[in-house]
Write a protein that holds these residues in place. Structure first.
Motif, short mmCIF file in Angstrom:
data_model
loop_
_atom_site.label_atom_id
_atom_site.label_comp_id
_atom_site.label_asym_id
_atom_site.label_seq_id
_atom_site.Cartn_x
_atom_site.Cartn_y
_atom_site.Cartn_z
N HIS A 1 15.20 28.30 -50.24
CA HIS A 1 14.73 27.40 -51.29
C HIS A 1 14.72 28.09 -52.65
O HIS A 1 15.04 27.47 -53.67
N TYR B 1 18.41 21.53 -48.87
CA TYR B 1 16.98 21.25 -48.84
C TYR B 1 16.61 20.41 -47.61
O TYR B 1 15.61 20.68 -46.93
N LEU C 1 7.62 22.13 -51.26
CA LEU C 1 8.92 21.46 -51.16
C LEU C 1 8.76 19.95 -51.29
O LEU C 1 9.63 19.27 -51.86
N ARG D 1 8.78 18.98 -54.81
CA ARG D 1 10.10 19.10 -55.41
C ARG D 1 10.85 17.76 -55.27
O ARG D 1 11.71 17.43 -56.09
#
Length: 476
Positions: free
Chosen positions: A138, A169, A215, A218
């Motif tokens: 990442h 991802y 994450l 994100r």
């Protein structure tokens, strides 16, 4: 207390008297087989060293986030990545020194496991490797966008294709979920070879869930349904609850295991790093109680002055940028902490992803940061009470963006990433070059030379190998 030990690999042997002299050609000081735990330790240290480093040749994220600037050699503060091959250092350290070691450790555990370990302990070790690999992947995606992934760690393939950053991802989220379910609390891990949690699988689960929460955010504005699902799952499964849970590594007082910040600022004798006026001005405006802990005073009690950002030699009298805390070679290296988690929960609540009080978590994030930097509850309460700091749902993005940026002062990479995601605070262009803050690092020059066809295809796919080409999650 987690301790970092210097690993010395020694292999000894005796060459017997015989007609076969082939053994003479074996280098007994360079073993061909290294235990999985040694590889895991080495990868962990290399990862944290890189994330912590302030060296102008490899770790300039404090400059990119406009916490620091330079007074003598200002290329890095003006976003020149190529002159010192800074982008190349980030690339090769994470691929070769981190991911490859972790992949080798995984192969050893899978193909030649230690018979003295239980199956549950081996599974924990594999899960811990996977969590660190996901973290590293990442970081690479967040740095460059599209990168070699599916073919990247094949030693027989010197020209790996680049994978789409969004597809990477999606895959690492799946891998992280699998690793979380694989961790068994109490079954052990790498023990002393684990510089983060001493083999505590329960702590690794908190780290993995906290990483999943990062994450998840994100994905905000990219796939809000997925972001909400991931955030909810991570929080329900258990994220960091205090700074005791931080993903951090203790450094030692003597080389080669000192904190890279100390090496770059103290051991090197450098005196040309100064505080950027970007952060100093903002903290002065807010009368921020962390100034004593972030910076050394140079203009009298309670007065702080930053250098003009990127302006060669214009430091306005400031000779140092670091407080005594940064003169300590044992300063811990942190890659994810409780304060960040509280800001992430606040953001998830503000976006409506979870049912929680965004203001409470925002206040806790600020308070936990101030306490971590040796402030007091009273200072935190007074700070939060200011209208300029107090939470507001009407402009939560700016409130969280600015305060998270201040709190991430010693974690330049994540500060840069948070700024790209939230677009706050507003950061000026570099003073000399006039360049805006990079949205990504360009690919290393070596990729264009040695992997030209795939580099060209990737550059075209992302819209150009430029600093202002955003990664997939960087959407306003």
């Amino acid at each position: 207390m987690k301790k970092l030990f210097l690993i010395i690999l020694l292999a000894t042997g005796v060459v017997a008297c015989s007609d076969d002299l082939s053994e003479v050609n074996v280098d007994t000081k360079a073993p061909t087989e290294v235990p999985a735990d040694v590889l895991f330790s080495n990868a962990t240290k290399n990862l944290i060293d890189q994330m912590v480093s302030t060296n102008v040749n490899r770790g300039i994220f404090k400059l990119v986030a406009q916490y620091w600037t330079e007074t003598t050699y200002t290329d890095e503060a003006n976003y020149n990545l190529v002159e010192r091959d800074i982008n190349g250092s980030q690339w090769i350290i994470l691929y070769r020194n981190v991911l490859k070691d972790l992949e080798e450790a995984k192969m050893i555990l899978t193909e030649n496991p230690d018979s003295s370990l239980s199956e549950a302990q081996i599974q924990n070790q594999l899960a811990m490797i996977e969590v660190l690999q996901v973290f590293t992947w990442h970081v690479l995606v967040d740095t460059f966008g599209d990168i070699p992934y599916t073919e990247a760690l094949d030693l027989e393939n010197s020209t790996p294709v680049y994978d789409d950053d969004a597809a990477i991802y999606a895959d690492i989220v799946t891998r992280l979920d699998a690793a979380i379910t694989q961790l068994t609390d109490g079954a052990g891990g790498f023990g002393d070879a684990d510089y983060l949690y001493n083999g505590d699988a329960g702590q690794w689960a908190k780290f993995a869930n906290s990483l999943k929460l990062r994450l998840a955010l994100r994905y905000a504005n990219v796939d809000d349904t997925k972001a909400a699902k991931m955030a909810t799952e991570a929080i329900q499964a258990g994220v960091f609850e205090s700074h005791a849970d931080n993903a951090s590594m203790d450094y030692e007082a003597s080389a080669p295991n000192t904190n890279p910040i100390w090496e770059d600022l103290v051991q090197s004798g450098r005196a040309d790093f100064v505080a950027a006026n970007t952060i100093v001005d903002r903290m002065n405006e807010l009368d921020d109680p962390r100034r004593n802990d972030y910076f050394a005073q140079n203009l009298g009690e309670g007065v702080y002055d930053g250098g003009t950002y990127g302006a060669n030699g214009n430091t306005q009298g400031n000779s140092t940028i670091y407080s005594e805390r940064f003169e300590d070679p044992t300063l811990e290296g942190v890659i994810l902490d409780y304060t960040e988690v509280e800001f992430l929960i606040a953001e998830a609540a503000a976006r409506g992803y979870i049912t929680a009080d965004a203001e409470d978590h925002y206040n806790e994030a600020i308070t936990s940061s101030i306490l971590y930097w040796d402030g007091t509850e009273a200072e935190a309460n007074a700070y939060i009470a200011q209208p300029e700091v107090a939470y507001s749902q009407a402009n939560w993005i700016e409130k969280i963006g600015v305060q998270k940026w201040i709190a991430l002062y010693n974690r330049g990479f994540e500060a840069w990433s948070s700024w790209r995601k939230l677009d706050f605070p507003k950061l000026p262009n570099a003073a000399q070059s006039g360049l805006p803050v990079p949205l990504r690092f360009t690919y290393p020059v070596s990729e264009a030379t040695l992997n030209g066809a795939n580099w060209e295809a990737a550059s075209s796919a992302i819209g150009g190998d430029e600093q202002q080409t955003p990664v997939f999650w960087d959407q306003n």
